[in-house]
Design a protein around this motif. Structure first.
Motif, mmCIF file in Angstrom:
data_model
loop_
_atom_site.group_PDB
_atom_site.id
_atom_site.type_symbol
_atom_site.label_atom_id
_atom_site.label_comp_id
_atom_site.label_asym_id
_atom_site.label_seq_id
_atom_site.Cartn_x
_atom_site.Cartn_y
_atom_site.Cartn_z
ATOM 1 N N UNK A 71 9.624 -21.417 52.686
ATOM 2 C CA UNK A 71 10.001 -19.990 53.270
ATOM 3 C C UNK A 71 11.077 -20.013 54.273
ATOM 4 N N UNK A 72 11.702 -21.093 54.669
ATOM 5 C CA UNK A 72 12.749 -21.149 55.538
ATOM 6 C C UNK A 72 13.937 -20.835 54.792
ATOM 7 N N UNK A 73 13.970 -20.822 53.289
ATOM 8 C CA UNK A 73 15.171 -20.544 52.621
ATOM 9 C C UNK A 73 15.662 -19.147 52.708
ATOM 10 N N UNK A 74 16.920 -19.020 52.798
ATOM 11 C CA UNK A 74 17.307 -17.483 53.006
ATOM 12 C C UNK A 74 18.316 -17.174 51.717
ATOM 13 N N UNK A 75 19.106 -18.274 51.096
ATOM 14 C CA UNK A 75 19.925 -18.201 49.861
ATOM 15 C C UNK A 75 19.965 -18.944 48.965
ATOM 16 N N UNK A 76 20.041 -18.588 47.853
ATOM 17 C CA UNK A 76 20.171 -19.572 46.603
ATOM 18 C C UNK A 76 21.404 -19.609 45.984
ATOM 19 N N UNK A 77 22.330 -20.282 46.201
ATOM 20 C CA UNK A 77 23.744 -20.311 45.472
ATOM 21 C C UNK A 77 23.820 -20.257 44.077
ATOM 22 N N UNK A 78 25.033 -19.836 43.697
ATOM 23 C CA UNK A 78 25.563 -20.049 42.236
ATOM 24 C C UNK A 78 25.235 -21.435 41.596
ATOM 25 N N UNK A 79 24.640 -21.056 40.179
ATOM 26 C CA UNK A 79 24.518 -22.279 39.411
ATOM 27 C C UNK A 79 23.476 -23.383 40.034
ATOM 28 N N UNK A 80 23.000 -23.132 41.149
ATOM 29 C CA UNK A 80 21.989 -24.028 41.773
ATOM 30 C C UNK A 80 21.189 -24.767 41.017
ATOM 31 N N UNK A 81 20.316 -23.919 40.178
ATOM 32 C CA UNK A 81 19.357 -24.459 39.005
ATOM 33 C C UNK A 81 19.986 -24.444 37.652
ATOM 34 N N UNK A 82 21.227 -24.145 37.201
ATOM 35 C CA UNK A 82 21.678 -24.168 36.184
ATOM 36 C C UNK A 82 21.083 -25.237 35.371
ATOM 37 N N UNK A 83 20.615 -25.096 34.061
ATOM 38 C CA UNK A 83 20.513 -25.776 32.765
ATOM 39 C C UNK A 83 19.214 -27.066 33.548
#
Length: 218
Positions: free
Chosen positions: A123-135
């Motif tokens: 719950x500390x995470x505020x942003x998830x970047x592009x392609x961060x979990x891609x594939x």
């Protein structure tokens, strides 16, 4: 060179120091080290075990990129963000623990972690970047905590096994192409904070049976 033990007298390990050491299987890092440099273990395709001491506060870009034999990893609780391409193409990684100190997951952080089935975003995470979990083709379930306010372009593109996605955040914005090719996703509730649905948002979500679109979408 299959094993390396770094003595406690060492304070700094330079960027790319062990890059391309394809026979390296294990390495011991002492508590005297506070930073893991850029490209430090890139392409160490035989590395199966590494433990970072709690003294580490920073992990550089591409640090473990292409460590295709690494199966699990524990991020030290003092690390503030998961850098770009940190675990890109760690194709054997099945388990990773993200500590509550992490505030940002940057672009391509976990892309092509083909065997990663489940990951808990604190719950500390505020942003998830592009392609961060891609594939991440084995990822089946994911909960986005209420702290997250942005999920960038292509974040979960081609997560073909993703069946269950829970978004707890009520104030969040999405980039484009976020869920392209999530062919196992069955249902999705769009948060009430969303005013528009960007291009290709659900393209290729061939199993999608139900979508809840709030009145905020115009």
């Amino acid at each position: 060179m299959k094993q390396i033990i770094i003595p406690s007298s060492v304070k700094i390990i330079g960027d790319g120091c062990f890059s391309g050491c394809k026979s390296l299987e294990q390495i011991e890092i002492p508590s005297s080290i506070t930073s893991i440099g850029k490209n430090l273990f890139t392409g160490c395709s035989s590395l199966t075990k590494i433990a970072l001491p709690s003294s580490v506060t920073f992990i550089g870009e591409y640090a473990f990129n292409g460590c295709s034999s690494l199966t699990k990893f524990e991020i030290p609780s003092s690390v503030k963000f998961i850098n770009s391409y940190t675990f890109n193409e760690c194709s054997s990684l099945t388990k990773i623990e993200i500590p509550s100190s992490v505030k940002e997951i940057k672009e391509y952080a976990f892309s092509r972690c083909l065997l990663l089935k489940q990951i808990t975003i604190p719950s500390s995470v505020t942003s998830i970047g592009g392609f961060s979990f891609a594939e991440c083709k084995s990822l089946e379930e994911l909960t986005i905590p209420s702290s997250v306010n942005i999920i960038d372009d292509n974040a979960f593109i081609y997560c073909a096994s993703l069946k269950k996605l829970i978004i707890d955040s009520t104030s969040i914005s999405f980039g484009s192409n976020v869920f392209i090719g999530c062919s196992s996703l069955i249902e999705f509730s769009i948060p009430h904070s969303i005013e528009s649905i960007n291009e290709n948002f659900f393209y290729g979500c061939s199993s999608l049976k139900q979508i809840e679109i709030p009145s905020s979408v115009t």
